[in-house]
Design a protein around this motif. Sequence first.
Motif, PDB file in Angstrom:
ATOM      1  N   THR A  88     -11.963  -8.165   3.679  1.00  0.00           N
ATOM      2  CA  THR A  88     -11.038  -9.248   4.030  1.00  0.00           C
ATOM      3  C   THR A  88     -11.820 -10.555   4.026  1.00  0.00           C
ATOM      4  N   LEU A  89     -11.207 -11.591   3.518  1.00  0.00           N
ATOM      5  CA  LEU A  89     -11.818 -12.921   3.480  1.00  0.00           C
ATOM      6  C   LEU A  89     -11.082 -13.835   4.446  1.00  0.00           C
ATOM      7  N   VAL A  90     -11.840 -14.550   5.289  1.00  0.00           N
ATOM      8  CA  VAL A  90     -11.249 -15.511   6.222  1.00  0.00           C
ATOM      9  C   VAL A  90     -11.956 -16.850   6.034  1.00  0.00           C
TER      10      VAL A  90
ATOM     11  N   LEU B 143     -11.192 -17.291  -7.643  1.00  0.00           N
ATOM     12  CA  LEU B 143     -10.675 -16.715  -6.403  1.00  0.00           C
ATOM     13  C   LEU B 143      -9.376 -15.935  -6.609  1.00  0.00           C
ATOM     14  N   ALA B 144      -8.625 -16.268  -7.659  1.00  0.00           N
ATOM     15  CA  ALA B 144      -7.373 -15.555  -7.918  1.00  0.00           C
ATOM     16  C   ALA B 144      -7.613 -14.075  -8.223  1.00  0.00           C
ATOM     17  N   ALA B 145      -8.846 -13.740  -8.580  1.00  0.00           N
ATOM     18  CA  ALA B 145      -9.170 -12.339  -8.863  1.00  0.00           C
ATOM     19  C   ALA B 145      -9.541 -11.567  -7.597  1.00  0.00           C
ATOM     20  N   PHE B 146      -9.653 -12.254  -6.460  1.00  0.00           N
ATOM     21  CA  PHE B 146      -9.961 -11.561  -5.204  1.00  0.00           C
ATOM     22  C   PHE B 146      -8.651 -10.982  -4.671  1.00  0.00           C
TER      23      PHE B 146
ATOM     24  N   LEU C 296      -5.326 -17.421  -3.471  1.00  0.00           N
ATOM     25  CA  LEU C 296      -5.686 -16.044  -3.120  1.00  0.00           C
ATOM     26  C   LEU C 296      -4.431 -15.179  -3.109  1.00  0.00           C
ATOM     27  N   PRO C 297      -4.395 -14.113  -3.882  1.00  0.00           N
ATOM     28  CA  PRO C 297      -3.146 -13.351  -4.055  1.00  0.00           C
ATOM     29  C   PRO C 297      -2.578 -12.754  -2.772  1.00  0.00           C
ATOM     30  N   GLN C 298      -3.433 -12.379  -1.814  1.00  0.00           N
ATOM     31  CA  GLN C 298      -2.948 -11.731  -0.599  1.00  0.00           C
ATOM     32  C   GLN C 298      -3.230 -12.573   0.644  1.00  0.00           C
ATOM     33  N   ALA C 299      -3.155 -13.890   0.498  1.00  0.00           N
ATOM     34  CA  ALA C 299      -3.520 -14.773   1.608  1.00  0.00           C
ATOM     35  C   ALA C 299      -2.308 -15.212   2.416  1.00  0.00           C
ATOM     36  N   ARG C 300      -2.580 -15.500   3.691  1.00  0.00           N
ATOM     37  CA  ARG C 300      -1.608 -16.212   4.511  1.00  0.00           C
ATOM     38  C   ARG C 300      -2.317 -17.415   5.131  1.00  0.00           C
ATOM     39  N   LEU C 301      -1.559 -18.450   5.391  1.00  0.00           N
ATOM     40  CA  LEU C 301      -2.097 -19.699   5.928  1.00  0.00           C
ATOM     41  C   LEU C 301      -1.664 -19.859   7.371  1.00  0.00           C
TER      42      LEU C 301
END
Length: 279
Positions: A117-119, A217-220, A247-252
């Motif tokens: 997971t990336l934060v 980053l779109a590939a993460f 980021l494909p699976q990101a939330r803000l």
Amino acid sequence: MAEIELSAGTIEYLDTGGDRPVALLLHGLLMDETLWGSVVSEISDTYRCIVPTLPFGAHRRPVRRDADLSLPGVAGLVAELMQRLGLDDVTLVGNDTGGAIAQLVAADPERNGRVGTLVLVSCEAFDNLPPGLTGRTIALLGRLPAGAFKAFMQQMRLRPARRLPIAFGRLTLRGDAVTSGWVRPILTVPGIAADAVRVLRAAFADRAVLERAAGRLAAFDRPALVVWAERDRVMPPEHGRRLAALLPQARLELVADSYTLIPLDQPRRLAHLLKTGQR
């Protein structure tokens, strides 16, 4: 603080231990692991927290003279740390320049295999390098010889100097007690002022490095959380929205009543977001 010998030299790190998912927390330039102290206190029942003191100018062990202190070089050091400690499915969290490092790790398929997971927490992104008035000031300071840089930093012992917009005044609303300690190694530990000058020069030598990383980053394709200060005057909130869209699976998540250093200004809010995002 534990220690590990990596390619750049001896790196200190905090490890709360335990059989829990791992959170690896990264700080910014001229900061140390204490940026994360209050957050670690809140999340150590959920995560095994590992907080390295990166060679960013507030470290206490000088690194090797041939160490690569560029942003990609430090990203490689973080990947090396994960490999040496055998960390997998890591929640990689970065604030300020630590977030830039986290982006570089996540954007590199040769380095991101251990990241689950990336934060990204209010950090440099895209063309914001050096970031704002604060970043431009420290970039200029990095051009000084080490002795002159150390002499300039003497004034940072005083709170009014630290609260200036060119120092930490636009980075934190209420974290001065912590920032006061970040200046000490430059003034008291031989070799740290020289390291600080080297890292400031290297960090800003390639001002397009994060723009290139953004394109990858779109590939993460793993979960990501982007946390941004609504009142940030150094890291544009628009960059938080752009990162979340990339980021494909990101939330803000936007955080009120905070500047860039959310771990100091709103540690409980950030801890809550980290804990609710734990898979």
